[in-house]
Design a protein around this motif. Structure first.
Motif, PDB file in Angstrom:
ATOM      1  N   ARG A 112      40.123  -8.777 -36.625  1.00 42.08           N
ATOM      2  CA  ARG A 112      40.314  -9.255 -38.007  1.00 42.08           C
ATOM      3  C   ARG A 112      40.221 -10.775 -38.086  1.00 42.08           C
ATOM      4  O   ARG A 112      39.721 -11.314 -39.079  1.00 42.08           O
ATOM      5  CB  ARG A 112      41.654  -8.758 -38.544  1.00 42.08           C
ATOM      6  N   PHE A 113      40.693 -11.457 -37.059  1.00 36.69           N
ATOM      7  CA  PHE A 113      40.580 -12.919 -37.050  1.00 36.69           C
ATOM      8  C   PHE A 113      39.108 -13.328 -37.017  1.00 36.69           C
ATOM      9  O   PHE A 113      38.677 -14.210 -37.768  1.00 36.69           O
ATOM     10  CB  PHE A 113      41.323 -13.482 -35.837  1.00 36.69           C
ATOM     11  N   TRP A 115      36.474 -11.448 -37.962  1.00 33.86           N
ATOM     12  CA  TRP A 115      35.756 -10.983 -39.140  1.00 33.86           C
ATOM     13  C   TRP A 115      36.086 -11.815 -40.376  1.00 33.86           C
ATOM     14  O   TRP A 115      35.193 -12.224 -41.126  1.00 33.86           O
ATOM     15  CB  TRP A 115      36.082  -9.510 -39.405  1.00 33.86           C
ATOM     16  N   ASN A 116      37.364 -12.055 -40.603  1.00 36.36           N
ATOM     17  CA  ASN A 116      37.784 -12.732 -41.838  1.00 36.36           C
ATOM     18  C   ASN A 116      37.517 -14.230 -41.816  1.00 36.36           C
ATOM     19  O   ASN A 116      37.364 -14.851 -42.877  1.00 36.36           O
ATOM     20  CB  ASN A 116      39.269 -12.475 -42.105  1.00 36.36           C
ATOM     21  N   GLU A 117      37.496 -14.842 -40.643  1.00 38.40           N
ATOM     22  CA  GLU A 117      37.235 -16.275 -40.540  1.00 38.40           C
ATOM     23  C   GLU A 117      35.771 -16.573 -40.246  1.00 38.40           C
ATOM     24  O   GLU A 117      35.411 -17.725 -39.980  1.00 38.40           O
ATOM     25  CB  GLU A 117      38.126 -16.890 -39.451  1.00 38.40           C
ATOM     26  N   HIS A 118      34.928 -15.523 -40.252  1.00 36.41           N
ATOM     27  CA  HIS A 118      33.468 -15.677 -40.059  1.00 36.41           C
ATOM     28  C   HIS A 118      33.139 -16.381 -38.738  1.00 36.41           C
ATOM     29  O   HIS A 118      32.289 -17.270 -38.680  1.00 36.41           O
ATOM     30  CB  HIS A 118      32.852 -16.449 -41.231  1.00 36.41           C
TER      31      HIS A 118
END
Length: 321
Positions: A112-113, A115-118
């Motif tokens: 998630r880190f 994916w969400n921070e690109h």
């Protein structure tokens, strides 16, 4: 059944690795970053060291990779006891790491880190990323994450000091091994003309300085003055060769170098020379038509998704062979 976090704790509620603090004399804890403490060795003269618990472990057990001097005063019997304690703690960590549910939860949190921070997935290969995860695992729970201010100020200053120590070791080898000074120029996003200087010696490259030469221009005298700055940083007695591209200003500066510092040689960059040779080939009459046909074919393929898919399928097959 006890959870993974509970199994990693002793009867006192502390993480097993925290027992290493009991083998040191703790001092004033002001201005210490998260997870770090000020400590002194119980046996030798090492005093007021600020670090994490792993440095205490490395100091007492002589383990490699902790970047700290070993204690030479501690008795062999005590050192052996501590090494046995290392094995016990590490074995406990290995057993806990086999908890599949806990590992999946950690993997998803890391995912998630990203994916969400690109963050590009290729960064998972970074040894800095792997080292960060290993250090967090060794520290155990609870772990207070560094704040934005700590990352921007205290921790950055600590890393700067660490890099200066490493750079001093690299510079110490320059005298015996010699240095190739690499100079290259480019335009930044503000259209400033920047000359970068890099010292290369025995497989190690060290960035020296980036100099703005926009106002003075890329003349022979200005280029040579930039080289002189790099020579001054490295030490004239350590510089053997200067490598740049083959532009006219660099060639003119090379003549000044030959006249003023005859012990230092200049050589054009091989990759830049080959690139210029290929550009000259492209100007030959018999090559112009061939290149135009090639560009037309590439454009045709890229504009038809079905052909691109066929090409991709064959490329994937070849990569598996």
């Amino acid at each position: 059944m006890a959870s993974g976090s509970q199994s990693r704790r002793t009867s006192t509620g502390q993480h097993p690795s925290s027992v290493w603090w009991e083998e040191a004399i703790l001092g004033d804890q002001t201005n210490c970053c998260s997870g770090h403490r000020r400590w002194s060795c119980k046996w030798c003269s090492l005093r007021d060291k600020v670090s994490g618990v792993d440095r205490v472990r490395g100091h007492l057990t002589r383990e490699a990779g902790h970047e700290i001097l070993s204690c030479d005063v501690i008795s062999a019997e005590k050192r052996q006891q501590l090494r046995e304690m290392v094995k016990t703690i590490d074995d406990q960590g290995i057993r806990d790491s086999f908890d599949p549910e806990r590992k999946e939860a950690m993997d998803m949190a890391i995912g998630r880190f990203f994916w969400n921070e690109h963050i590009p997935f290729v960064k998972a290969r970074s040894h800095h990323f792997k080292e960060m995860v290993q250090q967090i695992a060794r520290h155990g729970i609870p772990y207070d994450l560094p704040t934005e201010t700590a990352l921007r100020e205290q921790l950055l200053q600590v890393e700067k000091t660490n890099l200066e120590v490493q750079l001093a070791k690299v510079k110490a080898r320059w005298k015996n091994c010699g240095v190739t000074l690499v100079a290259d120029a480019w335009n930044d996003t503000r259209n400033r003309h920047i000359m970068g200087l890099v010292a290369y010696s025995r497989g190690q490259s060290t960035f020296l300085e980036a100099i703005d030469i926009s106002s003075s221009g890329k003349t022979a005298d200005n280029v040579f003055a930039t080289w002189e700055r790099g020579i001054e940083i490295v030490g004239e007695e350590n510089v053997v060769l200067i490598v740049t591209d083959g532009e006219a200003s660099n060639k003119a500066a090379a003549r000044l170098l030959e006249a003023r510092k005859p012990k230092i040689m200049w050589a054009p960059c091989l990759a830049h020379c080959l690139n210029n040779i290929l550009k000259d080939f492209a100007k030959l009459p018999w090559m112009v038509g061939l290149l135009d046909k090639g560009k037309t074919l590439v454009g045709f393929l890229r504009n038809h998704s079905y052909l691109v898919a066929i090409l991709a399928s064959f490329s994937s097959r070849l990569s598996r062979m």
